[in-house]
Design a protein around this motif. Sequence first.
Motif, mmCIF file in Angstrom:
data_model
loop_
_atom_site.group_PDB
_atom_site.id
_atom_site.type_symbol
_atom_site.label_atom_id
_atom_site.label_comp_id
_atom_site.label_asym_id
_atom_site.label_seq_id
_atom_site.Cartn_x
_atom_site.Cartn_y
_atom_site.Cartn_z
ATOM 1 N N TYR A 67 78.504 -40.891 16.317
ATOM 2 C CA TYR A 67 78.789 -42.063 17.152
ATOM 3 C C TYR A 67 77.666 -43.095 17.132
ATOM 4 O O TYR A 67 77.918 -44.302 17.094
ATOM 5 C CB TYR A 67 79.048 -41.610 18.591
ATOM 6 N N PHE A 68 76.434 -42.637 17.123
ATOM 7 C CA PHE A 68 75.313 -43.577 17.202
ATOM 8 C C PHE A 68 74.718 -43.929 15.840
ATOM 9 O O PHE A 68 73.747 -44.669 15.771
ATOM 10 C CB PHE A 68 74.215 -43.008 18.116
ATOM 11 N N ALA A 89 83.786 -40.136 17.704
ATOM 12 C CA ALA A 89 83.439 -40.349 19.116
ATOM 13 C C ALA A 89 82.298 -39.436 19.530
ATOM 14 O O ALA A 89 81.683 -39.634 20.569
ATOM 15 C CB ALA A 89 84.656 -40.087 19.987
ATOM 16 N N SER A 90 82.007 -38.442 18.711
ATOM 17 C CA SER A 90 80.987 -37.438 19.050
ATOM 18 C C SER A 90 79.659 -37.771 18.369
ATOM 19 O O SER A 90 79.592 -38.631 17.497
ATOM 20 C CB SER A 90 81.478 -36.056 18.606
ATOM 21 N N GLY A 91 78.630 -37.024 18.754
ATOM 22 C CA GLY A 91 77.302 -37.309 18.235
ATOM 23 C C GLY A 91 76.996 -36.583 16.941
ATOM 24 O O GLY A 91 77.887 -36.075 16.254
ATOM 25 N N GLY A 92 75.701 -36.543 16.598
ATOM 26 C CA GLY A 92 75.267 -35.839 15.407
ATOM 27 C C GLY A 92 75.248 -36.717 14.168
ATOM 28 O O GLY A 92 75.327 -37.944 14.254
ATOM 29 N N TYR A 120 79.329 -24.608 22.613
ATOM 30 C CA TYR A 120 78.971 -24.428 21.198
ATOM 31 C C TYR A 120 78.815 -22.932 20.913
ATOM 32 O O TYR A 120 79.306 -22.405 19.924
ATOM 33 C CB TYR A 120 77.633 -25.094 20.880
ATOM 34 N N CYS A 156 75.120 -34.449 8.476
ATOM 35 C CA CYS A 156 75.051 -33.393 9.499
ATOM 36 C C CYS A 156 74.672 -32.047 8.878
ATOM 37 O O CYS A 156 73.883 -31.296 9.443
ATOM 38 C CB CYS A 156 76.410 -33.293 10.177
ATOM 39 N N GLY A 174 79.190 -26.735 11.712
ATOM 40 C CA GLY A 174 78.500 -27.431 12.795
ATOM 41 C C GLY A 174 79.538 -28.090 13.676
ATOM 42 O O GLY A 174 80.648 -28.391 13.223
ATOM 43 N N SER A 175 79.190 -28.295 14.931
ATOM 44 C CA SER A 175 80.116 -28.908 15.876
ATOM 45 C C SER A 175 79.408 -30.007 16.655
ATOM 46 O O SER A 175 78.177 -30.047 16.709
ATOM 47 C CB SER A 175 80.656 -27.869 16.869
ATOM 48 N N ALA A 176 80.184 -30.881 17.247
ATOM 49 C CA ALA A 176 79.650 -31.964 18.077
ATOM 50 C C ALA A 176 80.603 -32.185 19.241
ATOM 51 O O ALA A 176 81.753 -31.720 19.215
ATOM 52 C CB ALA A 176 79.494 -33.233 17.248
ATOM 53 N N GLN A 177 80.118 -32.887 20.259
ATOM 54 C CA GLN A 177 80.909 -33.038 21.486
ATOM 55 C C GLN A 177 80.958 -34.491 21.959
ATOM 56 O O GLN A 177 80.092 -35.295 21.641
ATOM 57 C CB GLN A 177 80.293 -32.210 22.628
ATOM 58 N N ARG A 178 81.977 -34.756 22.750
ATOM 59 C CA ARG A 178 82.022 -35.967 23.561
ATOM 60 C C ARG A 178 82.549 -35.579 24.932
ATOM 61 O O ARG A 178 83.522 -34.833 25.040
ATOM 62 C CB ARG A 178 82.915 -37.048 22.962
ATOM 63 N N LYS A 179 81.893 -36.100 25.957
ATOM 64 C CA LYS A 179 82.320 -35.806 27.327
ATOM 65 C C LYS A 179 82.893 -37.076 27.952
ATOM 66 O O LYS A 179 82.386 -38.174 27.706
ATOM 67 C CB LYS A 179 81.125 -35.343 28.155
ATOM 68 N N GLU A 180 83.888 -36.892 28.748
ATOM 69 C CA GLU A 180 84.406 -37.984 29.572
ATOM 70 C C GLU A 180 84.723 -37.402 30.930
ATOM 71 O O GLU A 180 84.668 -36.189 31.130
ATOM 72 C CB GLU A 180 85.648 -38.617 28.935
ATOM 73 N N TYR B 45 69.721 -40.892 21.849
ATOM 74 C CA TYR B 45 70.212 -42.274 21.794
ATOM 75 C C TYR B 45 70.688 -42.712 23.171
ATOM 76 O O TYR B 45 71.177 -41.886 23.960
ATOM 77 C CB TYR B 45 71.404 -42.413 20.833
ATOM 78 N N GLU B 65 73.322 -39.853 23.988
ATOM 79 C CA GLU B 65 73.590 -38.696 23.122
ATOM 80 C C GLU B 65 72.466 -37.683 23.256
ATOM 81 O O GLU B 65 71.286 -38.029 23.230
ATOM 82 C CB GLU B 65 73.705 -39.106 21.649
ATOM 83 N N LYS B 68 73.944 -33.480 20.029
ATOM 84 C CA LYS B 68 75.183 -33.869 19.355
ATOM 85 C C LYS B 68 76.345 -34.132 20.325
ATOM 86 O O LYS B 68 77.499 -34.132 19.914
ATOM 87 C CB LYS B 68 75.591 -32.823 18.311
ATOM 88 N N ALA B 69 76.024 -34.314 21.610
ATOM 89 C CA ALA B 69 77.062 -34.603 22.600
ATOM 90 C C ALA B 69 76.872 -36.028 23.125
ATOM 91 O O ALA B 69 75.771 -36.393 23.536
ATOM 92 C CB ALA B 69 76.992 -33.611 23.752
ATOM 93 N N VAL B 70 77.946 -36.807 23.082
ATOM 94 C CA VAL B 70 77.910 -38.160 23.629
ATOM 95 C C VAL B 70 78.507 -38.126 25.036
ATOM 96 O O VAL B 70 79.599 -37.582 25.233
ATOM 97 C CB VAL B 70 78.704 -39.140 22.733
ATOM 98 N N SER B 71 77.780 -38.692 25.995
ATOM 99 C CA SER B 71 78.238 -38.695 27.385
ATOM 100 C C SER B 71 78.200 -40.115 27.929
ATOM 101 O O SER B 71 77.258 -40.859 27.637
ATOM 102 C CB SER B 71 77.332 -37.833 28.276
ATOM 103 N N PRO B 72 79.182 -40.496 28.732
ATOM 104 C CA PRO B 72 79.164 -41.830 29.326
ATOM 105 C C PRO B 72 78.238 -41.892 30.529
ATOM 106 O O PRO B 72 77.970 -40.873 31.184
ATOM 107 C CB PRO B 72 80.621 -42.039 29.755
ATOM 108 N N TYR B 74 78.155 -43.803 34.206
ATOM 109 C CA TYR B 74 79.115 -44.481 35.078
ATOM 110 C C TYR B 74 78.381 -45.305 36.130
ATOM 111 O O TYR B 74 77.385 -44.853 36.718
ATOM 112 C CB TYR B 74 80.000 -43.458 35.787
#
Lengths: 263, 133
Positions: A67-68, A89-92, A120, A156, A174-180, B45, B65, B68-72, B74
């Motif tokens: 993502y970045f 949408a995830s990092g790494g 993970y 990666c 390897g794995s990566a995450q996104r949180k909402e 990041y 980040e 390897k986890a992207v978090s918002p 708020y």
Amino acid sequence: MDTLIRTATTELPRPITLGGGRLILSEPADGPTNMAIDAALLRRAGDRTGPTLRFYSWANATLSLGYFQSVAERDGHPDSLAAPVVRRASGGGALVHDRELTYSLVLPAEAVPADSRRLYRIVHNAIRDAFRDFNIRLDRFADLEIDPVADRSFLCFQRRTDEDLLLHGYKVLGSAQRKERGGLLQHGGLLLNASPYAPQLPGLGDLVDRAPSMEAIRQSLIEKLGAALGSVWNIGELSSLEKAEATLELQAKFGCKAWTEKR
Amino acid sequence: MSRQPEKLLYAPSHEWVETASEGGDVIATIGISAFAIEQLTDLVYMDLPKVGGKVSAGQEFGEVESVKAVSPLYSPVDGEIVAVHSDLPNQLDDLKEDPYDFGWILKVKLSDEAALAKLLDHAAYSKRCGESA
């Protein structure tokens, strides 16, 4: 009609007793579609009480950026320059998705462990279990006596983090995450064979004499992940709301050149 | 002058808020709690918005980040962004060391103070963190 796949119990740690889960076996799709579907599953995670596990593959070899990451970093990896690019949408780091089995796991917020790094560990433990049944030993990077290196390699699979899985010293998963607010998405790729777009990265089939088929691996992962998460999988598909969300994600982000190249 | 965590307000999503009156406006300074930073571990990041933008309580204003986890991130308040700690994304190690002073992220001129009433005091926030840890 849904097919019920029952899974055995194990003593692996569970983030929560997740109960009924949905299993989606997707047809191969292009990179933007695959990433839009994962994002849509996360965006609508609150619609469901259980986990969604999806397996998918790629209609054509695709480079996904973390993502970045900056799209300009592609210049440092000439082998993959001809592959289309998508931003995750995830990092790494960047991944070449070609000869791989890709999974995504989406949990609603109530089921996400307070320390999401546990997920993970739980998922990768299950994957190690699956390969143990094939007499293939995958090592967790943190368990190897190798000094960690602070690296920002473009790819990666040239980076190493604690929960990465290695075979004969080569990273194969390897794995990566996104949180909402509504939940968490974890996705990752199991490298089956080296890709012409990343020939420096050997896959499972390049590292063992007789690699199990992708179908056999997938079936074993389904069973082991069900056991690890305390879930019973029902084969399902995207809901109409998820399909609509995926279309929006595709149009606004993953299928949009400006968004992909935003940094 | 050091901010005292005990005197700040907190969102359940782990942002802290300090309010002050400036020239007739109420300005909220916003950061991320030490608990959240500890949970995130190694931040690598951070994306922040621009001055002049609007934020609404509960809406995303940035992303981070780690592992390897992207978090918002708020926003805990409603209003207009009047300052951004633009050096912060390049000094994330310092954020970890000092989340309440060096680690401020945004200053927001409040358009409505209603969202403040929904925030937690330090005791309530700490209790919540203890339950989720």
